[in-house]
Scaffold this motif. Structure first.
Motif, mmCIF file in Angstrom:
data_model
loop_
_atom_site.group_PDB
_atom_site.id
_atom_site.type_symbol
_atom_site.label_atom_id
_atom_site.label_comp_id
_atom_site.label_asym_id
_atom_site.label_seq_id
_atom_site.Cartn_x
_atom_site.Cartn_y
_atom_site.Cartn_z
ATOM 1 N N ILE A 169 34.108 -11.538 8.896
ATOM 2 C CA ILE A 169 34.788 -10.299 8.494
ATOM 3 C C ILE A 169 36.305 -10.428 8.531
ATOM 4 O O ILE A 169 37.005 -9.511 8.110
ATOM 5 C CB ILE A 169 34.347 -9.115 9.388
ATOM 6 C CG1 ILE A 169 34.672 -9.396 10.864
ATOM 7 C CG2 ILE A 169 32.872 -8.812 9.207
ATOM 8 C CD1 ILE A 169 34.423 -8.197 11.782
ATOM 9 N N GLN A 205 30.295 7.132 11.973
ATOM 10 C CA GLN A 205 28.993 6.912 11.344
ATOM 11 C C GLN A 205 29.143 6.143 10.037
ATOM 12 O O GLN A 205 28.342 5.235 9.733
ATOM 13 C CB GLN A 205 28.318 8.265 11.070
ATOM 14 C CG GLN A 205 26.901 8.146 10.528
ATOM 15 C CD GLN A 205 25.941 7.522 11.519
ATOM 16 O OE1 GLN A 205 25.806 8.007 12.646
ATOM 17 N NE2 GLN A 205 25.263 6.451 11.115
ATOM 18 N N LYS A 206 30.181 6.462 9.274
ATOM 19 C CA LYS A 206 30.420 5.767 8.006
ATOM 20 C C LYS A 206 30.697 4.288 8.243
ATOM 21 O O LYS A 206 30.142 3.411 7.560
ATOM 22 C CB LYS A 206 31.585 6.426 7.266
ATOM 23 C CG LYS A 206 31.885 5.786 5.924
ATOM 24 C CD LYS A 206 33.055 6.477 5.233
ATOM 25 C CE LYS A 206 33.349 5.798 3.890
ATOM 26 N NZ LYS A 206 34.510 6.438 3.196
ATOM 27 N N LEU A 207 31.561 4.002 9.240
ATOM 28 C CA LEU A 207 31.879 2.610 9.540
ATOM 29 C C LEU A 207 30.655 1.883 10.086
ATOM 30 O O LEU A 207 30.409 0.716 9.746
ATOM 31 C CB LEU A 207 33.031 2.540 10.538
ATOM 32 C CG LEU A 207 33.480 1.135 10.942
ATOM 33 C CD1 LEU A 207 33.929 0.334 9.729
ATOM 34 C CD2 LEU A 207 34.602 1.202 11.982
ATOM 35 N N TYR A 208 29.878 2.569 10.910
ATOM 36 C CA TYR A 208 28.663 1.971 11.470
ATOM 37 C C TYR A 208 27.707 1.551 10.351
ATOM 38 O O TYR A 208 27.154 0.442 10.362
ATOM 39 C CB TYR A 208 27.984 2.962 12.413
ATOM 40 C CG TYR A 208 26.671 2.473 12.988
ATOM 41 C CD1 TYR A 208 26.647 1.573 14.050
ATOM 42 C CD2 TYR A 208 25.451 2.915 12.453
ATOM 43 C CE1 TYR A 208 25.439 1.124 14.575
ATOM 44 C CE2 TYR A 208 24.254 2.468 12.975
ATOM 45 C CZ TYR A 208 24.251 1.573 14.036
ATOM 46 O OH TYR A 208 23.061 1.114 14.547
ATOM 47 N N ASP A 209 27.515 2.420 9.377
ATOM 48 C CA ASP A 209 26.624 2.114 8.257
ATOM 49 C C ASP A 209 27.163 0.941 7.440
ATOM 50 O O ASP A 209 26.391 0.073 6.989
ATOM 51 C CB ASP A 209 26.452 3.344 7.367
ATOM 52 C CG ASP A 209 25.735 4.486 8.088
ATOM 53 O OD1 ASP A 209 25.003 4.195 9.065
ATOM 54 O OD2 ASP A 209 25.916 5.655 7.692
ATOM 55 N N GLU A 210 28.462 0.907 7.247
ATOM 56 C CA GLU A 210 29.058 -0.180 6.467
ATOM 57 C C GLU A 210 28.913 -1.527 7.170
ATOM 58 O O GLU A 210 28.649 -2.560 6.537
ATOM 59 C CB GLU A 210 30.546 0.112 6.214
ATOM 60 C CG GLU A 210 30.801 1.267 5.259
ATOM 61 C CD GLU A 210 32.294 1.533 5.104
ATOM 62 O OE1 GLU A 210 33.102 0.825 5.777
ATOM 63 O OE2 GLU A 210 32.658 2.443 4.327
ATOM 64 N N LEU A 211 29.075 -1.533 8.493
ATOM 65 C CA LEU A 211 29.047 -2.789 9.243
ATOM 66 C C LEU A 211 27.646 -3.366 9.394
ATOM 67 O O LEU A 211 27.504 -4.560 9.679
ATOM 68 C CB LEU A 211 29.682 -2.585 10.626
ATOM 69 C CG LEU A 211 31.189 -2.285 10.625
ATOM 70 C CD1 LEU A 211 31.674 -2.064 12.051
ATOM 71 C CD2 LEU A 211 31.974 -3.412 9.963
ATOM 72 N N GLN A 212 26.614 -2.543 9.231
ATOM 73 C CA GLN A 212 25.252 -3.054 9.366
ATOM 74 C C GLN A 212 24.973 -4.177 8.372
ATOM 75 O O GLN A 212 24.249 -5.124 8.662
ATOM 76 C CB GLN A 212 24.234 -1.921 9.175
ATOM 77 C CG GLN A 212 24.252 -0.878 10.279
ATOM 78 C CD GLN A 212 24.087 -1.489 11.664
ATOM 79 O OE1 GLN A 212 23.103 -2.164 11.939
ATOM 80 N NE2 GLN A 212 25.053 -1.249 12.530
ATOM 81 N N ASP A 213 25.546 -4.057 7.180
ATOM 82 C CA ASP A 213 25.328 -5.082 6.155
ATOM 83 C C ASP A 213 26.206 -6.310 6.361
ATOM 84 O O ASP A 213 26.038 -7.315 5.663
ATOM 85 C CB ASP A 213 25.604 -4.492 4.766
ATOM 86 C CG ASP A 213 24.634 -3.374 4.406
ATOM 87 O OD1 ASP A 213 23.484 -3.428 4.890
ATOM 88 O OD2 ASP A 213 25.023 -2.458 3.658
ATOM 89 N N LYS A 214 27.138 -6.240 7.307
ATOM 90 C CA LYS A 214 28.066 -7.354 7.520
ATOM 91 C C LYS A 214 27.761 -8.168 8.772
ATOM 92 O O LYS A 214 28.464 -9.139 9.059
ATOM 93 C CB LYS A 214 29.504 -6.820 7.597
ATOM 94 C CG LYS A 214 29.973 -6.165 6.308
ATOM 95 C CD LYS A 214 31.419 -5.697 6.431
ATOM 96 C CE LYS A 214 31.896 -5.050 5.142
ATOM 97 N NZ LYS A 214 33.308 -4.598 5.244
ATOM 98 N N GLU A 257 33.486 9.684 10.646
ATOM 99 C CA GLU A 257 34.195 8.426 10.378
ATOM 100 C C GLU A 257 33.504 7.254 11.055
ATOM 101 O O GLU A 257 33.373 6.162 10.484
ATOM 102 C CB GLU A 257 35.640 8.523 10.872
ATOM 103 C CG GLU A 257 36.455 9.626 10.233
ATOM 104 C CD GLU A 257 36.323 10.947 10.974
ATOM 105 O OE1 GLU A 257 35.409 11.063 11.824
ATOM 106 O OE2 GLU A 257 37.132 11.859 10.703
#
Length: 234
Positions: A97, A83-92, A81
């Motif tokens: 936000i 890691q998924k959020l970390y990957d999503e936030l890189q683009d933001k 969970e």
């Protein structure tokens, strides 16, 4: 030994040294002056080693240079969970936000904050005096009152609108920077805008840094600019 005797002994030594230098050749006298100067400054041994072998610290032409091993920073194995959020936030990173709702800052709220914190300066709690003496012609909210509204302004305390729903728990670590560019006058409405600035994996989840700007309705300058640091646990 008396102080007078010490000065006399020192004077005799200097006179003797001067007589010796007069008998030296100019070249020897120059080297001697340099040695005396370096010795007096406590760097004689360093100078002597360098003079004897000025390239002692440099490798020979054919000598291999041994590089020091690079110390690897510890890597944290994130939960799926996180890691998924970390990957999503890189683009933001660098984008807004969250934008919160408007909150009214009336005199009652200011008075209550002054009572709790024991900060009852007239610029906050005496409307009559503020009208006649304050450059703002009215009372203004405490800067720390504006700061204390950040959890509500960023929806951090609203269980129905979690900013990071994947996280089990969010912990306020602190603030890196706080400024109050413009005061909040009594009767104003304020809202917060959060910009994501940094996401860092930590042992238990993620560390999030946001720049939060508290805006005043109808005013160009912000009431507060703060860099917030929170930890998300998964």
């Amino acid at each position: 030994m008396k102080v007078v005797d010490l000065f006399k002994q020192r004077a005799d030594a200097l006179k003797h040294q001067s007589e010796i230098m007069q008998r030296m050749s100019p070249t020897i006298r120059e080297y001697w002056s340099e040695i005396v100067d370096i010795t007096n400054h406590g760097h004689f041994l360093t100078w002597a080693r360098h003079y004897h072998n000025p390239v002692v610290n440099e490798p020979a032409v054919n000598e291999p240079v041994i590089e020091q091993p690079v110390v690897q920073q510890p890597e944290f194995e994130l939960k799926p969970e996180a890691q998924k959020l970390y990957d999503e936030l890189q683009d933001k990173i660098g984008t807004v936000i969250h934008q919160g709702d408007w909150i009214h800052v009336g005199q009652d709220r200011i008075d209550q904050f002054g009572h709790v914190t024991e900060d009852n300066q007239w610029i906050h709690t005496d409307p009559d005096r503020a009208t006649s003496e304050s450059p703002f012609k009215t009372t203004v909210a405490h800067g720390f009152l504006t700061l204390s509204l950040l959890p509500a302004l960023t929806d951090s305390v609203d269980p129905d609108k979690p900013l990071f729903p994947m996280a089990k728990m969010m912990v306020n670590v602190g603030l890196n920077q706080v400024r109050f560019p413009y005061p909040v006058k009594a009767g104003s409405n304020v809202m917060a805008e959060s910009t994501l600035t940094k996401v860092t994996p930590i042992k238990k989840g993620l560390e999030i840094e946001r720049e939060i700007r508290v805006k005043i309705e109808g005013v160009r300058r912000p009431a507060c600019i703060a860099v917030s640091v929170i930890h998300l646990h998964f």
